[in-house]
Every structure is written in C-alpha cells, then in structure tokens.
Design an enzyme around this catalytic site. Structure first.
Site: not given
Length: 126
Positions: A121-122
């Site tokens: 997840e960014i």
C-alpha cells in the site's frame, strides 16, 4: 517502555535481486549490503532486511513465508504523482486511489504487489 518507531522489518523473498530491483525502481529505496552478504533496503529512517527463502539467518520468524506481508508506505508526494509514477513503470495498480485511515489520520492509498505477491500500500496524507 516507550516505543518510538519501527527500525526495520524482515521480508522473506524468493529472489533477492528481483526484490531489490522492485523496491529500488518502484519505491525509490536504497540497497545496502551489510554483515556477511546480507541485503537491506533503506528508506527514511527505516529499512527492510531481506532474507532468502529458505533463510540461513537466526533468529527468524517461526514460520517465515514468501508473499505473506501487507505493508503500507507513506509517500511525501501527492497520490496523483504516485499513480503517474506507477503507470509510467507499468506497475499494475490493484486498487485505488481509495480513502483509508493511517496512523496519523486520513490517507489516500493505492495498492500494488511486489514480485513475491506481498501487498504494498502506498499512501499519501492530505
């Protein structure tokens, strides 16, 4: 005891070189060699130590498993810039941008997978 921050975590990977290339190219991390041939990926004030599968290092997790991690990294750039970067590298965005809740409040996130299938997840804070 007062925990201040995470110093490092360990990922068990199939291919050290392939993993390094992904994290360097896609996430901008810096490769570090340490100890006797060990590999880490540095970013900010943290690092990820990479263990090959099977890992010769001890101690280690009771059941180290390739592809079992779910990690969230915070980008200093707006999520639109993150999306453009990922698309420019032809990295498949599995989900997002979507609103989520981060450690410090609301975030906007995109999700990709690394070469071992770990969920990455960014996120970007508003």
């Amino acid at each position: 005891m007062e925990i201040d921050r995470l110093d490092h975590l360990v990922l068990t990977v199939r291919d050290l070189e392939e993993s390094c290339l992904f994290y360097e190219k896609v996430l901008g991390m810096r490769r570090e060699m340490f100890g006797e041939g060990r590999v880490a990926l540095n970013f900010g004030r943290q690092k990820i130590n990479l263990h090959p599968d099977p890992s010769p290092y001890a101690p280690k997790a009771k059941a180290p498993t390739v592809g079992s991690a779910d990690l969230c990294f915070v980008s200093a750039r707006p999520i639109e810039s993150v999306v453009a970067h990922l698309k420019g590298l032809e990295v498949v965005i599995e989900e997002g941008p979507v609103a989520r809740s981060g450690a410090l409040g609301p975030i906007t996130s995109v999700y990709v997978r690394d070469p071992d299938g770990n969920l990455i997840e960014i996120a970007s804070y508003a």
